[in-house]
Each structure stands twice: as structure tokens, then as C-alpha cells.
Write an enzyme that holds these catalytic residues in place. Structure first.
Site, short mmCIF file in Angstrom:
data_model
loop_
_atom_site.label_atom_id
_atom_site.label_comp_id
_atom_site.label_asym_id
_atom_site.label_seq_id
_atom_site.Cartn_x
_atom_site.Cartn_y
_atom_site.Cartn_z
N GLU A 62 0.49 -0.60 -4.79
CA GLU A 62 -0.63 0.33 -4.95
C GLU A 62 -0.07 1.73 -4.84
OE1 GLU A 62 -3.83 2.98 -3.28
OE2 GLU A 62 -1.90 2.45 -2.40
N ASP A 86 0.55 -1.88 4.51
CA ASP A 86 1.70 -0.99 4.66
C ASP A 86 2.98 -1.78 4.95
OD1 ASP A 86 -0.07 1.17 4.44
OD2 ASP A 86 -0.36 1.32 6.61
N HIS A 139 0.85 -1.20 0.00
CA HIS A 139 0.00 0.00 0.00
C HIS A 139 0.88 1.25 0.00
CE1 HIS A 139 -2.64 2.92 2.37
NE2 HIS A 139 -3.33 2.68 1.27
N ARG A 140 0.84 1.98 -1.10
CA ARG A 140 1.77 3.10 -1.33
C ARG A 140 3.21 2.61 -1.22
NH1 ARG A 140 -1.47 7.26 2.75
NH2 ARG A 140 -3.53 6.51 2.14
N ASP A 163 -1.02 6.24 -5.71
CA ASP A 163 -2.04 7.26 -5.94
C ASP A 163 -1.54 8.28 -6.95
OD1 ASP A 163 -3.87 6.59 -3.50
OD2 ASP A 163 -1.84 6.71 -2.68
N GLU A 190 -4.57 4.20 -7.98
CA GLU A 190 -5.78 4.87 -7.52
C GLU A 190 -5.79 6.30 -8.04
OE1 GLU A 190 -8.00 6.56 -3.52
OE2 GLU A 190 -6.64 4.86 -3.28
N LYS A 228 -6.79 9.88 -7.71
CA LYS A 228 -7.21 10.73 -6.59
C LYS A 228 -7.98 11.93 -7.15
CE LYS A 228 -6.41 10.28 -2.89
NZ LYS A 228 -7.16 9.54 -1.83
N HIS A 278 -0.54 10.92 -2.45
CA HIS A 278 -1.88 10.59 -1.95
C HIS A 278 -2.74 11.81 -1.65
CE1 HIS A 278 -4.91 9.65 1.13
NE2 HIS A 278 -5.05 8.50 0.47
#
Length: 241
Positions: A37, A232, A10-11, A39, A112, A114, A52
Site C-alpha cells: 500500500e 506495518d 502498509h507504506r 500514498d 491511496e 492523498k 503520505h
């Protein structure tokens, strides 16, 4: 079962490295994550960048909205220092930089968009163009909390997987996905239950849960039949499955 259950950083590996930076993505890759992943937003001069928040304060030493920065000014900000002194001098990457690196790996990708607060009119096209250029469409999922954007993407390119992002339970999400034109559901892990999993599995709809940092929850979601989780701490999640 373990082989089909996927771990996305995640990120990147954002529990151990500054989120949404190349260092974080590379750490997730080293940890053995199946995917990452990230953003994406647009700068003032319409460059897709990986960050993000709509504002830069939390993750950098700058002040203001991403959309008000020219790309050349945005990349001068320090995106490592707020995480730890040891990462001082790390910059916000452009999507192009990240895709160039991802194309040298076998990583899966979840981007993702944003665009829930600011619509960023050409964001979908710019992201699709870059994915096409780097030949990454077949291993990328595009997701957003802005479901109009997901609908737009599904209409523009039916070859790329799209996912609706949800924070809570909704009635008959499989019907809703069909209306939007999305293939999969990315949902806050606490909203995942047996009813959801039974009905999505029956229809062949992948469900991916975020943000899962407790090894026990990783195991539970795997048992329930989730296709993937976002974490994370990919290194620890990989050891769990």
C-alpha cells in the site's frame, strides 16, 4: 482460507524501514507480502510522488508542503534519516519509479490518493495513465478518503478496482459504495464487526482492514472474513496466517 486472505505492507514494511520508500516496499516483498500500500500526491510540476503527509517534515529533513516542491527539489530531501541513520540518503520515490519496480514482481498494489486536503486536480488522470502504461490496472486498487475522487475514478475507468476509505462505522455502507461506484471497503480495523462482515460477504464486497499490527487482530479479522489487512509489519503478519 489462508490462501485467499491477503497481507498488504502498509507504506511497505513501514515498521522496519522508512515508510513509502523503495527500500520499504522491497522489504515487504521479501517478507512475502501479497501486496503493498502506498500514498500518492503531486509536486508543483505535477509529478506523482509517493509520500503520505501533505507536509514533508515528519518523514524527511525538509520543510513545507509537497505541492510547493518541484520534483527535482523534492527528491533531494532525505526520506530515510528520520527513521534511522542507517537509511540516510534514501529519497522519496516517484510513482513511476515504484510502478516500474512493481511490474517486475507479482505484487498486488493499493494506491491511496492523498487528495483530501488539497484536491490535486489531475491526480486521478496521472495515476491512471501510469498504471495503464505499466499494465498494472488488473492488480491495483485505488482508494481515497476523498470519495468524490473515487467516484471520478469509477466513472473514468470501470476496469480498475476502487475502494472507499472509512475511519468509522456508517449505516449501510454497501448502499453507499453503490452510490459512489466503488467495489470495496477499506476500513479502520476497530470498526469491523460481524454485522458489517455478514452483509458485505452476502453481497460479495471485499473488506480490507487497516492498520493491523497485532497478530491476534490479524487472526480475528481473518476469521471474521476480511479479504485483506494492511500492516506495518508484513513479516510478522505472514507468520500469523
Amino acid at each position: 482460507m489462508a490462501s485467499s486472505f491477503q497481507i498488504y505492507g502498509h507504506r511497505g514494511s513501514s515498521g522496519t524501514h522508512p515508510e513509502n520508500t523503495l527500500l520499504s516496499f522491497q522489504a515487504a516483498h521479501r517478507a512475502g507480502a501479497h501486496g503493498i500500500e502506498l500514498d500518492v500526491q503531486l509536486t508543483k510540476d505535477l509529478v506523482p510522488v509517493v509520500i503520505h503527509d501533505e507536509r514533508v517534515e515528519r518523514t524527511t529533513n525538509g520543510i513545507g508542503f509537497v505541492k510547493d516542491f518541484l520534483y527535482e527539489d523534492l527528491i533531494r530531501l532525505d526520506a530515510g534519516l528520520t527513521f534511522s541513520n542507517r537509511f540516510q540518503g534514501t529519497s522519496i520515490p516517484s510513482l513511476k519509479d515504484v510502478l516500474e519496480w512493481v511490474s517486475s514482481t507479482s505484487l498486488l498494489l493499493n494506491i491511496e490518493l492523498k487528495n483530501g486536503v488539497f484536491p490535486y486536480n489531475s491526480l486521478e488522470d496521472r495515476v491512471l495513465d501510469l498504471l495503464t502504461y505499466y499494465k498494472l490496472c488488473d492488480r491495483t486498487i485505488l482508494s481515497s478518503f476523498n470519495h468524490y475522487s473515487i467516484q471520478k475514478l469509477a466513472q473514468k475507468n470501470d476496469k480498475i478496482e476502487t475502494a472507499v476509505l472509512l475511519m468509522e462505522k456508517i449505516i449501510d455502507p454497501w448502499d453507499y459504495l453503490q452510490r459512489v461506484g466503488a467495489q470495496s471497503l477499506h476500513i479502520e480495523w476497530q470498526a469491523v464487526d460481524e454485522h458489517l462482515m455478514k452483509n458485505t460477504q452476502k453481497r460479495g464486497i471485499p473488506v480490507r482492514a487497516f492498520t493491523v499490527n497485532d497478530p491476534l487482530q490479524v487472526s480475528n479479522l481473518q476469521k471474521l472474513g476480511c479479504s485483506a489487512i494492511f500492516t506495518d509489519y508484513p513479516a510478522s503478519a505472514i507468520q500469523t496466517i
